[in-house]
Scaffold this motif. Structure first.
Motif, PDB file in Angstrom:
ATOM      1  N   SER A  19     -54.377-104.944  -6.806  1.00 26.21           N
ATOM      2  CA  SER A  19     -52.880-106.078  -7.106  1.00 26.21           C
ATOM      3  C   SER A  19     -52.389-106.230  -5.659  1.00 26.21           C
ATOM      4  O   SER A  19     -53.026-106.167  -4.440  1.00 26.21           O
ATOM      5  CB  SER A  19     -52.611-105.103  -7.453  1.00 26.21           C
ATOM      6  OG  SER A  19     -52.216-103.725  -6.675  1.00 26.21           O
ATOM      7  N   PRO A  20     -52.073-107.351  -5.579  1.00 26.84           N
ATOM      8  CA  PRO A  20     -50.998-107.564  -4.456  1.00 26.84           C
ATOM      9  C   PRO A  20     -49.950-106.719  -3.472  1.00 26.84           C
ATOM     10  O   PRO A  20     -50.030-105.236  -4.185  1.00 26.84           O
ATOM     11  CB  PRO A  20     -50.112-109.080  -4.261  1.00 26.84           C
ATOM     12  CG  PRO A  20     -50.071-108.598  -6.331  1.00 26.84           C
ATOM     13  CD  PRO A  20     -51.273-107.645  -6.683  1.00 26.84           C
ATOM     14  N   ARG A  21     -50.436-106.083  -2.308  1.00 29.75           N
ATOM     15  CA  ARG A  21     -49.294-105.512  -1.596  1.00 29.75           C
ATOM     16  C   ARG A  21     -48.509-105.445  -1.481  1.00 29.75           C
ATOM     17  O   ARG A  21     -47.578-106.347  -2.736  1.00 29.75           O
ATOM     18  CB  ARG A  21     -49.605-105.817  -0.261  1.00 29.75           C
ATOM     19  CG  ARG A  21     -50.843-105.907   0.066  1.00 29.75           C
ATOM     20  CD  ARG A  21     -50.896-106.332   2.005  1.00 29.75           C
ATOM     21  NE  ARG A  21     -52.105-105.679   2.194  1.00 29.75           N
ATOM     22  CZ  ARG A  21     -52.037-106.252   4.236  1.00 29.75           C
ATOM     23  NH1 ARG A  21     -51.550-105.939   4.598  1.00 29.75           N
ATOM     24  NH2 ARG A  21     -53.790-105.904   4.042  1.00 29.75           N
ATOM     25  N   LYS A  22     -47.812-103.898  -1.998  1.00 28.54           N
ATOM     26  CA  LYS A  22     -45.967-103.914  -2.340  1.00 28.54           C
ATOM     27  C   LYS A  22     -45.262-103.436  -1.286  1.00 28.54           C
ATOM     28  O   LYS A  22     -45.875-102.819  -1.085  1.00 28.54           O
ATOM     29  CB  LYS A  22     -45.890-102.879  -3.070  1.00 28.54           C
ATOM     30  CG  LYS A  22     -46.360-103.567  -5.084  1.00 28.54           C
ATOM     31  CD  LYS A  22     -46.509-102.157  -6.080  1.00 28.54           C
ATOM     32  CE  LYS A  22     -46.876-102.423  -6.836  1.00 28.54           C
ATOM     33  NZ  LYS A  22     -47.685-100.940  -7.539  1.00 28.54           N
ATOM     34  N   THR A  23     -43.916-104.201  -0.748  1.00 24.91           N
ATOM     35  CA  THR A  23     -43.749-103.844   0.300  1.00 24.91           C
ATOM     36  C   THR A  23     -42.614-102.498  -0.038  1.00 24.91           C
ATOM     37  O   THR A  23     -42.091-101.543  -1.756  1.00 24.91           O
ATOM     38  CB  THR A  23     -42.457-104.824   0.348  1.00 24.91           C
ATOM     39  OG1 THR A  23     -41.627-104.638  -1.042  1.00 24.91           O
ATOM     40  CG2 THR A  23     -42.839-106.103   0.275  1.00 24.91           C
ATOM     41  N   THR A  35     -44.236 -99.180   0.594  1.00 32.27           N
ATOM     42  CA  THR A  35     -44.729 -98.403   0.340  1.00 32.27           C
ATOM     43  C   THR A  35     -44.863 -97.550   1.300  1.00 32.27           C
ATOM     44  O   THR A  35     -45.028 -95.715   1.562  1.00 32.27           O
ATOM     45  CB  THR A  35     -46.633 -98.836   0.047  1.00 32.27           C
ATOM     46  OG1 THR A  35     -46.680 -99.879   1.544  1.00 32.27           O
ATOM     47  CG2 THR A  35     -46.147 -99.799  -1.606  1.00 32.27           C
TER      48      THR A  35
END
Length: 103
Positions: A51-55, A57
């Motif tokens: 999945s795309p990176r999440k801000t 974290t």
């Protein structure tokens, strides 16, 4: 390879028309590169997994000290090179260069 209709190209043709072959392969068309009419490899697009990176974290795991932006008192001396100097041998002789290490 399991498919009846394959686009097969010899190495010289593949080299000459590479960008066109990439455009064929991107939507999923089979593009095979051969040497002496023997298939060597298949040109396929990369499939991105995960999945795309999440801000956010790392929230709560990273911190900056309150004096993070404060310039150290002796930093100006370091920038001007007035700390210590150590001899360094070069092929054309020796020179002294500034260093922040005692020498």
């Amino acid at each position: 390879m399991g498919r009846d209709c394959l686009a097969q190209f010899n190495i010289a043709d593949a080299k000459a028309h590479f960008s066109g072959l990439v455009q064929k392969a991107l939507p999923g068309e089979d593009v095979v590169i051969a040497r002496d009419n023997k298939p060597l490899l298949r040109l396929v697009p990369l499939r991105v997994t995960g999945s795309p990176r999440k801000t956010g974290t790392a929230k709560g795991h990273v911190w900056l000290s309150e004096d993070f932006d404060t310039t150290p008192e002796d930093f100006e001396d370091y920038v001007r090179g007035t700390f210590f100097s150590i001899p360094i041998r070069f092929s054309g002789g020796s020179r002294r260069i500034p260093s922040s290490l005692p020498g």
